[in-house]
Design a protein around this motif. Structure first.
Motif, short mmCIF file in Angstrom:
data_model
loop_
_atom_site.label_atom_id
_atom_site.label_comp_id
_atom_site.label_asym_id
_atom_site.label_seq_id
_atom_site.Cartn_x
_atom_site.Cartn_y
_atom_site.Cartn_z
N VAL A 151 26.28 90.93 31.71
CA VAL A 151 25.78 92.07 32.13
C VAL A 151 25.38 92.11 33.53
N ASP A 152 25.51 92.85 34.39
CA ASP A 152 25.27 92.83 35.89
C ASP A 152 23.74 93.04 35.93
N GLU A 153 23.52 92.24 37.05
CA GLU A 153 22.09 92.32 37.50
C GLU A 153 21.64 93.68 38.00
N PRO A 154 20.61 94.38 37.57
CA PRO A 154 20.20 95.62 37.93
C PRO A 154 19.92 95.65 39.46
N HIS A 251 21.60 111.14 42.84
CA HIS A 251 23.18 110.63 42.72
C HIS A 251 23.55 110.11 43.65
N ARG A 252 24.74 109.21 43.32
CA ARG A 252 25.63 108.70 44.54
C ARG A 252 24.87 107.38 45.13
N GLY A 253 23.71 106.92 44.40
CA GLY A 253 23.00 105.90 45.02
C GLY A 253 22.83 104.75 44.41
N GLY A 254 23.64 104.55 43.02
CA GLY A 254 23.78 103.39 42.56
C GLY A 254 22.85 103.38 41.19
N LEU A 255 21.87 104.32 41.26
CA LEU A 255 20.74 104.25 40.28
C LEU A 255 21.31 104.17 38.90
N GLY A 256 22.20 105.06 38.42
CA GLY A 256 22.64 105.19 36.93
C GLY A 256 23.27 103.77 36.71
N ARG A 257 24.01 103.31 37.57
CA ARG A 257 24.53 101.76 36.95
C ARG A 257 23.46 100.94 36.86
N ALA A 258 22.28 100.70 38.13
CA ALA A 258 21.39 99.92 37.74
C ALA A 258 20.46 100.08 36.47
#
Length: 308
Positions: A151-154, A251-258
């Motif tokens: 699992v990726d590091e947030p 959006h588009r700042g990587g927050l969803g993935r984190a």
């Protein structure tokens, strides 16, 4: 039942179920879910079953010995927008016309357009929908992944921190954020304070697993990952990405993935789970792409059929 009346061959209609009848419906749904590999009634219906004030129409079919053989739930909250329908037949009583009789009962009881969910996208449900003139309108994917895989590091954007949801404090701000994040979603974006309240009262609710992303300088909510743990006797525990949303301004700042990574880590490290699932609209290409990049794979499909 209250105000019970026949609406089709062997099918009875009522506005409310007794506690004993609700127990029968839940047992029938569990039997169908175990056989089909997909629960036939979604969470919204199960919550409404337990709420005596929720406006709904209940259709039941029973064998001569009184055994509940089929059930249909009609959500009449928004008849102009479409009456929500979920229908299930006991596995031991299929191929006897029960599903068709319930469907005829639904058509007789409904007074407007219909939106019917077929959980698991079974061929028999598709055939019945075609026969009755329903059109396939929407597909909801269930995706799953193993938590044994990395699992990726947030990696939160600069100036953003994570904290747990505070019941009674964050309710209004979260509802406003949820409405913005899901403004075009036919169900999620319409949540009310009551919708939130009943879920916060559920036995599975854990505020530590309801992660909020906040602007460190202002305290403004920017996003969230609400996790859930499914625990059913006889089944392995499973986590769920219950709801994940990001304010359009973030959006588009990587927050969803984190946020996705943070929730998965919580389910693995804090709850000791080894697998997780989620639901996402097939048409939501950005969300599907995000989850597939995070290691999720397609497991099953749930199809919404519409009439009128």
């Amino acid at each position: 039942m209250s105000s019970a009346e026949p609406v089709a061959d062997g099918v009875t209609r009522a506005d409310r179920l007794t506690p004993e009848e609700i127990t029968d419906v839940l047992a029938l749904a569990a039997a169908a879910g175990d056989t089909d590999g997909a629960d036939p009634l979604d969470e919204h219906v199960l919550l409404r079953l337990r709420d005596p004030d929720a406006p709904a129409v209940h259709l039941t079919a029973r064998a001569e010995d009184g055994t509940l053989t089929g059930y249909a739930h009609l959500d009449t909250t928004d008849p102009a927008g479409g009456i929500g329908v979920e229908l299930v037949v006991h596995p031991a009583y299929r191929r006897r016309g029960t599903g068709r009789a319930l469907a005829r009962g639904v058509l007789a009881a409904a007074g407007g357009p219909l939106r019917a969910w077929a959980h698991g996208d079974h061929p028999s449900a598709a055939a019945l929908a075609v026969d009755l003139g329903f059109a396939r309108a929407r597909v909801l994917w269930q995706l799953r992944r193993s938590l044994a895989a990395p699992v990726d590091e947030p990696r939160l954007p600069e100036g953003v921190a994570l904290r747990a949801f505070r019941p009674g404090v964050d309710d209004a701000d979260w509802l406003a954020l949820n409405a913005r994040a899901f403004a075009s979603h036919p169900e999620q974006g319409r949540w009310t304070a009551d919708d939130l309240r009943v879920r916060l009262a559920e036995p599975w609710f854990d505020p530590a697993g309801f992660l909020l992303a906040v602007d460190e300088s202002t305290g403004q909510l920017l996003g969230f990952h609400w996790t859930k743990v499914h625990e059913r006797p006889g089944s392995a525990r499973m986590g769920e990405v219950y709801v994940l949303g990001v304010d359009p301004s973030a959006h588009r700042g990587g927050l969803g993935r984190a946020l996705t990574a943070a929730g998965l880590a919580y389910l693995r490290d804090r709850r000791g789970l080894d697998r997780v699932m989620l639901y996402v609209d097939e048409s939501n290409a950005p969300a599907v792409a995000l989850y597939e990049r995070t290691g999720f794979l397609r497991w099953s499909a749930h199809v919404n059929y519409q009439l009128g």
